[in-house]
Design a protein around this motif. Structure first.
Motif, PDB file in Angstrom:
ATOM      1  N   MET A  72       0.864  -1.179   0.000  1.00 56.66           N
ATOM      2  CA  MET A  72       0.000   0.000   0.000  1.00 56.66           C
ATOM      3  C   MET A  72       0.903   1.231   0.000  1.00 56.66           C
ATOM      4  SD  MET A  72      -1.365  -0.246   3.939  1.00 56.66           S
ATOM      5  CE  MET A  72      -1.777  -1.972   3.719  1.00 56.66           C
ATOM      6  N   HIS A  73       0.294   2.390  -0.154  1.00 60.01           N
ATOM      7  CA  HIS A  73       1.082   3.618  -0.289  1.00 60.01           C
ATOM      8  C   HIS A  73       1.277   4.364   1.026  1.00 60.01           C
ATOM      9  CE1 HIS A  73       1.253   3.341  -4.635  1.00 60.01           C
ATOM     10  NE2 HIS A  73      -0.056   3.157  -4.678  1.00 60.01           N
ATOM     11  N   ASN A  74       0.289   4.289   1.913  1.00 60.94           N
ATOM     12  CA  ASN A  74       0.348   5.057   3.154  1.00 60.94           C
ATOM     13  C   ASN A  74      -0.149   4.233   4.331  1.00 60.94           C
ATOM     14  OD1 ASN A  74       1.030   7.841   2.070  1.00 60.94           O
ATOM     15  ND2 ASN A  74      -0.846   7.418   0.920  1.00 60.94           N
ATOM     16  N   LEU A  75       0.353   4.574   5.510  1.00 62.29           N
ATOM     17  CA  LEU A  75      -0.109   3.988   6.755  1.00 62.29           C
ATOM     18  C   LEU A  75      -0.361   5.104   7.764  1.00 62.29           C
ATOM     19  CD1 LEU A  75       2.365   1.016   7.442  1.00 62.29           C
ATOM     20  CD2 LEU A  75      -0.035   0.824   6.774  1.00 62.29           C
ATOM     21  N   LYS A  76      -1.381   4.911   8.586  1.00 60.54           N
ATOM     22  CA  LYS A  76      -1.570   5.797   9.738  1.00 60.54           C
ATOM     23  C   LYS A  76      -1.081   5.052  10.969  1.00 60.54           C
ATOM     24  CE  LYS A  76      -5.445   6.571  12.017  1.00 60.54           C
ATOM     25  NZ  LYS A  76      -6.837   7.002  12.355  1.00 60.54           N
ATOM     26  N   GLU A  92       1.638   1.505  23.568  1.00 58.61           N
ATOM     27  CA  GLU A  92       0.839   0.813  22.559  1.00 58.61           C
ATOM     28  C   GLU A  92       0.965   1.586  21.256  1.00 58.61           C
ATOM     29  OE1 GLU A  92      -3.330  -1.178  23.155  1.00 58.61           O
ATOM     30  OE2 GLU A  92      -3.679   0.930  22.620  1.00 58.61           O
ATOM     31  N   VAL A  93       1.178   0.855  20.167  1.00 58.21           N
ATOM     32  CA  VAL A  93       1.267   1.458  18.837  1.00 58.21           C
ATOM     33  C   VAL A  93       0.267   0.740  17.938  1.00 58.21           C
ATOM     34  CG1 VAL A  93       2.728   1.924  16.833  1.00 58.21           C
ATOM     35  CG2 VAL A  93       3.700   2.068  19.140  1.00 58.21           C
ATOM     36  N   LEU A  94      -0.586   1.499  17.271  1.00 56.14           N
ATOM     37  CA  LEU A  94      -1.627   0.952  16.396  1.00 56.14           C
ATOM     38  C   LEU A  94      -1.342   1.385  14.961  1.00 56.14           C
ATOM     39  CD1 LEU A  94      -4.639   2.007  18.654  1.00 56.14           C
ATOM     40  CD2 LEU A  94      -3.509  -0.216  18.643  1.00 56.14           C
ATOM     41  N   ILE A  95      -1.408   0.428  14.028  1.00 58.00           N
ATOM     42  CA  ILE A  95      -1.152   0.718  12.622  1.00 58.00           C
ATOM     43  C   ILE A  95      -2.429   0.472  11.821  1.00 58.00           C
ATOM     44  CG2 ILE A  95       0.150   0.063  10.565  1.00 58.00           C
ATOM     45  CD1 ILE A  95       2.536  -0.470  12.280  1.00 58.00           C
ATOM     46  N   GLU A 101      -8.623   0.963   8.669  1.00 62.46           N
ATOM     47  CA  GLU A 101      -8.798  -0.377   9.221  1.00 62.46           C
ATOM     48  C   GLU A 101      -7.562  -0.747  10.028  1.00 62.46           C
ATOM     49  OE1 GLU A 101     -11.381  -2.714   5.881  1.00 62.46           O
ATOM     50  OE2 GLU A 101      -9.319  -2.204   5.354  1.00 62.46           O
ATOM     51  N   LEU A 102      -7.766  -1.280  11.224  1.00 62.88           N
ATOM     52  CA  LEU A 102      -6.648  -1.658  12.082  1.00 62.88           C
ATOM     53  C   LEU A 102      -5.939  -2.876  11.511  1.00 62.88           C
ATOM     54  CD1 LEU A 102      -5.111  -1.165  14.745  1.00 62.88           C
ATOM     55  CD2 LEU A 102      -6.766  -2.680  15.868  1.00 62.88           C
TER      56      LEU A 102
END
Length: 236
Positions: A72-76, A92-95, A101-102
């Motif tokens: 994919m091109h980007n992640l939050k 805690e780190v969430l991608i 979508e988590l």
């Protein structure tokens, strides 16, 4: 306030493996980067700490996959601290993907080291954090893994720590250990979760002997510098 912090990251091709899944080491790199960014905001980043001879070190990391992280091109990426536990400062780190979508949840345990005395310190970093305002995915404690005896492990290879592996603290960056895992076990897109324990720092020209073990549920990777355990990884 400053209870959590998030960033959008643009991905490049070199962050993915040959199956077009985000490499484990890339995932940890994002986790490390955003944790450092948030520490800067909280006044406990590298520049703030080094004035007092303090540095952050990682004790353990755990990655739980919710969905595969394919090309994919980007992640939050979002991070938030968990309550301090004795000498541990967990996070805690969430991608998330571009559709919010988590994809995975990372628990990372940090400690503060005095780089002159090599003693662990416990500065009051989170005094302005209201943990009641944080919506955690999982705030349970990330506990240390039990070890497998060295006699039960299979020798794989010896890796020399090179200059390009070092970070600004002068030791090998913790993300490289997951590259070692990928080199031994090859596939990573079928992993449900993986945890790594950092036992001893590795420095330039250290020889790390890599050992593995497999059973029906887990892959295990261990690294030794001479007879001292350096790190170990359990993945399922």
């Amino acid at each position: 306030m400053n209870e959590s912090y998030e960033r959008l990251f643009t991905l490049t091709n070199n962050l993915f493996d040959t199956t077009d899944h985000l490499k484990l080491s890339s995932i940890l790199d994002f986790s490390q980067e955003i944790s450092g960014n948030h520490a800067d905001i909280l006044g406990s980043g590298y520049d703030d700490f080094i004035k007092n001879n303090l540095i952050w070190i990682v004790a353990r990391n755990h990655i739980k996959f919710i969905k595969p992280i394919s090309y994919m091109h980007n992640l939050k990426v979002k991070t938030q601290p968990l309550s301090q536990r004795f000498v541990e400062y967990p996070r805690e780190v969430l991608i998330y993907n571009e559709n919010n979508e988590l994809l995975c949840v990372i628990k990372t345990v940090w400690m503060v080291l005095n780089n002159k005395t090599f003693s662990v310190e416990t500065p009051n970093i989170y005094q302005n954090i209201d943990f009641g305002n944080i919506n955690f995915y999982d705030d349970s404690r990330l506990r240390k893994l039990a070890q497998i005896y060295k006699d039960n492990l299979k020798f794989e290879r010896t890796i020399i720590v090179t200059y390009s592996m070092l970070d600004h603290n002068g030791h090998m960056n913790n993300t490289h250990y997951l590259d070692f895992y990928l080199d031994v076990f090859k596939k990573e897109n079928d992993i449900d979760s993986i945890q790594i324990e950092y036992v001893k720092q590795a420095f330039l020209n250290d020889n790390i002997s890599i050992y593995s073990f497999r059973d029906d549920s887990f892959n295990y990777l261990y690294g030794y510098i001479e007879n001292d355990l350096c790190f170990y990884i359990h993945a399922k």
